[in-house]
Design an enzyme around this catalytic site. Sequence first.
Site, PDB file in Angstrom:
ATOM      1  NE  ARG A 104      -3.787   0.646   2.055  1.00  0.00           N
ATOM      2  CZ  ARG A 104      -4.987   0.707   2.637  1.00  0.00           C
ATOM      3  NH1 ARG A 104      -5.150   1.445   3.732  1.00  0.00           N
ATOM      4  NH2 ARG A 104      -6.008   0.051   2.153  1.00  0.00           N
ATOM      5  CG  HIS A 131      -8.522   0.186  -2.515  1.00  0.00           C
ATOM      6  ND1 HIS A 131      -7.750  -0.910  -2.180  1.00  0.00           N
ATOM      7  CD2 HIS A 131      -9.137   0.576  -1.354  1.00  0.00           C
ATOM      8  CE1 HIS A 131      -7.880  -1.160  -0.885  1.00  0.00           C
ATOM      9  NE2 HIS A 131      -8.717  -0.276  -0.372  1.00  0.00           N
ATOM     10  CD  GLN A 134     -12.922  -1.842   0.081  1.00  0.00           C
ATOM     11  OE1 GLN A 134     -12.079  -1.801   0.968  1.00  0.00           O
ATOM     12  NE2 GLN A 134     -14.129  -2.351   0.281  1.00  0.00           N
ATOM     13  CG  ASP A 220     -13.491   6.558  -0.423  1.00  0.00           C
ATOM     14  OD1 ASP A 220     -13.457   6.429   0.813  1.00  0.00           O
ATOM     15  OD2 ASP A 220     -12.489   6.408  -1.153  1.00  0.00           O
ATOM     16  CB  CYS A 260     -13.874   1.267   0.775  1.00  0.00           C
ATOM     17  SG  CYS A 260     -13.250   2.959   0.888  1.00  0.00           S
ATOM     18  NE  ARG A 288     -10.181  -5.209   0.985  1.00  0.00           N
ATOM     19  CZ  ARG A 288      -9.379  -4.220   1.401  1.00  0.00           C
ATOM     20  NH1 ARG A 288      -9.892  -3.157   1.989  1.00  0.00           N
ATOM     21  NH2 ARG A 288      -8.073  -4.262   1.186  1.00  0.00           N
TER      22      ARG A 288
HETATM   23  N1  NVA Z   1      -9.918   6.778  -0.998  1.00  0.00           N
HETATM   24  C1  NVA Z   1      -9.503   6.352   0.313  1.00  0.00           C
HETATM   25  C2  NVA Z   1      -9.739   4.894   0.498  1.00  0.00           C
HETATM   26  C3  NVA Z   1      -9.339   4.365   1.848  1.00  0.00           C
HETATM   27  C4  NVA Z   1      -9.529   2.885   1.979  1.00  0.00           C
HETATM   28  C5  NVA Z   1      -8.037   6.705   0.513  1.00  0.00           C
HETATM   29  O1  NVA Z   1      -7.249   6.510  -0.417  1.00  0.00           O
HETATM   30  O2  NVA Z   1      -7.685   7.190   1.589  1.00  0.00           O
HETATM   31  N1   CP Z   2     -11.053  -0.033   3.018  1.00  0.00           N
HETATM   32  C1   CP Z   2      -9.757  -0.112   3.365  1.00  0.00           C
HETATM   33  O1   CP Z   2      -8.852  -0.343   2.536  1.00  0.00           O
HETATM   34  O2   CP Z   2      -9.549   0.057   4.699  1.00  0.00           O
HETATM   35  P1   CP Z   2      -8.156   0.257   5.447  1.00  0.00           P
HETATM   36  O3   CP Z   2      -7.601   1.582   5.023  1.00  0.00           O
HETATM   37  O4   CP Z   2      -8.494   0.183   6.896  1.00  0.00           O
HETATM   38  O5   CP Z   2      -7.228  -0.865   5.007  1.00  0.00           O
END
Ligand code: NVA
Ligand code: CP
Length: 305
Positions: A104, A131, A134, A220, A260, A288
């Site tokens: 990540r 992502h 997800q 989101d 998510c 997930r």
């Molecule tokens: N769009 C959000 C998703 C988090 C799971 C981010 O990138 O922070």
């Molecule tokens: N939805 C998701 O990816 O959650 P986290 O940021 O907690 O991993």
Amino acid sequence: MSLRPHRDFLNISDFSAHETFGLFALAERMRAKTYDRRPLTGMALAMIFMKSSTRTRVSFEVGVTQLGGTAHFLSPRDVQIGRGEPIEDTARVLSRYVDGIMIRTFAHADVERLAEYAGVPVINGLTDLSHPCQILADILTMRQHLGEIRGRTVAWIGDGNNMANSWIEAAAHLGFTLRLACPEGYDPDPIFMAAAAAGDVQLLRDPREAVEGADVVTTDVWASMGQEEEQKLREQAFHGYQVDSALMARAASQAIFLHCLPAHRGEEVSADVIDGPQSAVWDEAENRLHIQKAILAVLMGRETL
Ligand code: NVA
Ligand code: CP
């Protein structure tokens, strides 16, 4: 020297549509506990987290353990990548120890470079661009609540972010309609939009138009990880884009709400929607685990689809 070939999961279309439906079927066996193999026995997954995580970290860690392997959490505070060791060197070294790498991070190009130099499968656990794990979990949740996904309509309300991009890719790839309502200046990635031209993907401005008769309404946060300093600006830009009960009432009567997580109640979603009867967010979070186990079993454990 590149150590290919190995198979990665960096974006939705890295699996064919046929394979993706196979992943859903495998994940559904895992959820039903009718799958009892441990194809990762004796294997290790390195998990690089350059951003925070609750769901991704725990679901991968638990998933690998359930499949017989071990997971190793690497944060930039503790490993040399945080002090500037090149991603190419990290890829080559980790590949000597582990059988797969989940990452990540911010720049998607970093994940592509990691995959290029790694000798083991690489899985995208979220970048600024996409992502995919997800979105497969979200579609697994659609199947759980609505059955067949082909011909369904998903409404995305809010930021044209990493989640929106992966929804766009999935809609064209798997055959459902996607209507996005994003404020001007917050459109999804144009490359993802162009690639989805053959699919039924519409970019709108009005959330009410997007949700009309939809089977799924999803949103989101307005400021993603790394955009925290834009929070105030974005609260203004996204005014009128909250998924509240009035907006949900325009969707199909059996429509579900997805998010998510983490969610900001009172911003992109009202508390009565996310905590209400149409919300499927806890199943979504659980899924997930199941879909990632299916991905791991195929990429690392040579499970066939
Ligand atoms: N769009 C959000 C998703 C988090 C799971 C981010 O990138 O922070
Ligand atoms: N939805 C998701 O990816 O959650 P986290 O940021 O907690 O991993």
